[in-house]
Write a protein that holds these residues in place. Sequence first.
Motif, PDB file in Angstrom:
ATOM      1  N   ILE A  75    -110.708  91.547  83.297  1.00 52.12           N
ATOM      2  CA  ILE A  75    -111.609  92.535  82.702  1.00 52.12           C
ATOM      3  C   ILE A  75    -111.248  92.576  81.228  1.00 52.12           C
ATOM      4  CG2 ILE A  75    -112.363  94.927  82.660  1.00 52.12           C
ATOM      5  CD1 ILE A  75    -111.713  95.122  85.606  1.00 52.12           C
ATOM      6  N   ILE A  76    -112.128  92.058  80.389  1.00 52.14           N
ATOM      7  CA  ILE A  76    -111.786  91.762  79.007  1.00 52.14           C
ATOM      8  C   ILE A  76    -112.585  92.651  78.040  1.00 52.14           C
ATOM      9  CG2 ILE A  76    -111.465  89.912  77.322  1.00 52.14           C
ATOM     10  CD1 ILE A  76    -110.146  89.429  80.066  1.00 52.14           C
ATOM     11  N   PRO A  77    -111.891  93.470  77.219  1.00 53.27           N
ATOM     12  CA  PRO A  77    -112.588  94.264  76.201  1.00 53.27           C
ATOM     13  C   PRO A  77    -112.811  93.422  74.948  1.00 53.27           C
ATOM     14  CG  PRO A  77    -110.252  94.786  76.163  1.00 53.27           C
ATOM     15  CD  PRO A  77    -110.437  93.737  77.226  1.00 53.27           C
ATOM     16  N   ILE A  78    -114.055  93.301  74.543  1.00 55.61           N
ATOM     17  CA  ILE A  78    -114.406  92.418  73.430  1.00 55.61           C
ATOM     18  C   ILE A  78    -115.185  93.185  72.374  1.00 55.61           C
ATOM     19  CG2 ILE A  78    -115.659  90.331  72.773  1.00 55.61           C
ATOM     20  CD1 ILE A  78    -115.287  89.384  75.697  1.00 55.61           C
ATOM     21  N   GLU A  79    -114.725  93.114  71.138  1.00 57.71           N
ATOM     22  CA  GLU A  79    -115.483  93.666  70.024  1.00 57.71           C
ATOM     23  C   GLU A  79    -116.564  92.660  69.639  1.00 57.71           C
ATOM     24  OE1 GLU A  79    -112.841  95.892  67.015  1.00 57.71           O
ATOM     25  OE2 GLU A  79    -111.508  94.379  67.903  1.00 57.71           O
ATOM     26  N   VAL A  80    -117.811  93.111  69.662  1.00 61.01           N
ATOM     27  CA  VAL A  80    -118.936  92.233  69.354  1.00 61.01           C
ATOM     28  C   VAL A  80    -119.523  92.636  68.013  1.00 61.01           C
ATOM     29  CG1 VAL A  80    -121.164  91.352  70.119  1.00 61.01           C
ATOM     30  CG2 VAL A  80    -119.427  91.963  71.816  1.00 61.01           C
ATOM     31  N   THR A  81    -119.596  91.685  67.109  1.00 58.12           N
ATOM     32  CA  THR A  81    -120.177  91.906  65.787  1.00 58.12           C
ATOM     33  C   THR A  81    -121.234  90.835  65.521  1.00 58.12           C
ATOM     34  OG1 THR A  81    -118.464  90.537  64.742  1.00 58.12           O
ATOM     35  CG2 THR A  81    -118.031  92.908  64.899  1.00 58.12           C
ATOM     36  N   GLY A  82    -121.961  91.015  64.407  1.00 59.98           N
ATOM     37  CA  GLY A  82    -122.930  89.999  64.010  1.00 59.98           C
ATOM     38  C   GLY A  82    -124.359  90.322  64.358  1.00 59.98           C
ATOM     39  N   GLY A  83    -124.584  91.429  65.088  1.00 57.26           N
ATOM     40  CA  GLY A  83    -125.936  91.847  65.417  1.00 57.26           C
ATOM     41  C   GLY A  83    -126.330  93.078  64.631  1.00 57.26           C
ATOM     42  N   ASP A  84    -127.380  93.739  65.072  1.00 61.94           N
ATOM     43  CA  ASP A  84    -127.823  94.956  64.389  1.00 61.94           C
ATOM     44  C   ASP A  84    -126.789  96.067  64.508  1.00 61.94           C
ATOM     45  OD1 ASP A  84    -130.182  93.697  63.726  1.00 61.94           O
ATOM     46  OD2 ASP A  84    -131.259  94.464  65.475  1.00 61.94           O
ATOM     47  N   THR A  85    -126.085  96.096  65.648  1.00 57.28           N
ATOM     48  CA  THR A  85    -125.101  97.139  65.912  1.00 57.28           C
ATOM     49  C   THR A  85    -123.847  96.520  66.506  1.00 57.28           C
ATOM     50  OG1 THR A  85    -126.870  98.728  66.392  1.00 57.28           O
ATOM     51  CG2 THR A  85    -124.661  99.296  67.167  1.00 57.28           C
ATOM     52  N   ASP A  86    -122.685  96.872  65.998  1.00 61.44           N
ATOM     53  CA  ASP A  86    -121.433  96.444  66.616  1.00 61.44           C
ATOM     54  C   ASP A  86    -121.230  97.236  67.899  1.00 61.44           C
ATOM     55  OD1 ASP A  86    -121.142  94.929  64.345  1.00 61.44           O
ATOM     56  OD2 ASP A  86    -119.588  96.198  63.455  1.00 61.44           O
ATOM     57  N   PHE A  87    -120.669  96.609  68.912  1.00 59.77           N
ATOM     58  CA  PHE A  87    -120.440  97.309  70.169  1.00 59.77           C
ATOM     59  C   PHE A  87    -119.280  96.691  70.926  1.00 59.77           C
ATOM     60  CE2 PHE A  87    -123.487  93.964  71.110  1.00 59.77           C
ATOM     61  CZ  PHE A  87    -123.137  93.486  72.364  1.00 59.77           C
ATOM     62  N   MET A  88    -118.838  97.400  71.963  1.00 61.01           N
ATOM     63  CA  MET A  88    -117.795  96.900  72.858  1.00 61.01           C
ATOM     64  C   MET A  88    -118.455  96.287  74.088  1.00 61.01           C
ATOM     65  SD  MET A  88    -114.824  97.372  71.526  1.00 61.01           S
ATOM     66  CE  MET A  88    -114.009  96.792  73.029  1.00 61.01           C
TER      67      MET A  88
END
Length: 231
Positions: A75-88
């Motif tokens: 179960i991996i928590p990933i910071e996602v960037t590069g889109g309209d909104t950053d999210f987990m």
Amino acid sequence: MAFRRKAGLLTAYRPDIVVIQECENPERLKFEDDIPKPTDIVWRGDNVHKGVGVFSYGSYRFKVHKSHNPELKTIIPIEVTGGDTDFMLFAVWANNPLDNKYQYVGQTWKAAHHYEKLLKKPSIWTGDFNSNTIWDKPKRAFNHSALVKFFAAKNIHSVYHQYHGLLHGTETHPTYYLYKHEDKPYHLDYCFASKHFELDHVEVGAYNDWREHSDHKPVIVSFKNSTPIGK
């Protein structure tokens, strides 16, 4: 397994993010020339043949969060960037044979509490939860219904159930067929999204379309204020 031979089945949907369980190590992923290549990858697992793979096919970029607890295995928590909104993005494969009492839904329960502070951010939990309300054990604090209730208190809900107006345990679209048998259907795979995402569409792959390729069926989700995220 052998995602390298099946990637084209999912890239045909033009996904932005794909989460794959029982995914082979990226070093083994040699895609055919006509298959789109991922622009970013996160993979975690103890077995080179079976882990969790998260693939970007667009502008999204990944970084495993510093609070990642390796004892929670896949179960991996990933910071996602590069889109309209950053999210987990929490990529879920709830399966840890070494933690017998918490092997399946208990893994997600532990992860939800371990990463509770992160749930204030825009968050998506998606993958194979290996659980359903139909298997609730009433005396067990961490059954599926308890997990759903915990997420709901954080304004995080299953998009499938929102889209179809169904309660947990009453699903009409199986995501898993035991031994690929059509008469043994279950709903084990979910996408839970926080209030920050406006749901557009949810689709579960049909049995006949996917039975040759997997005992699980893809759950494909799109949001109005974001680009599609598929499992």
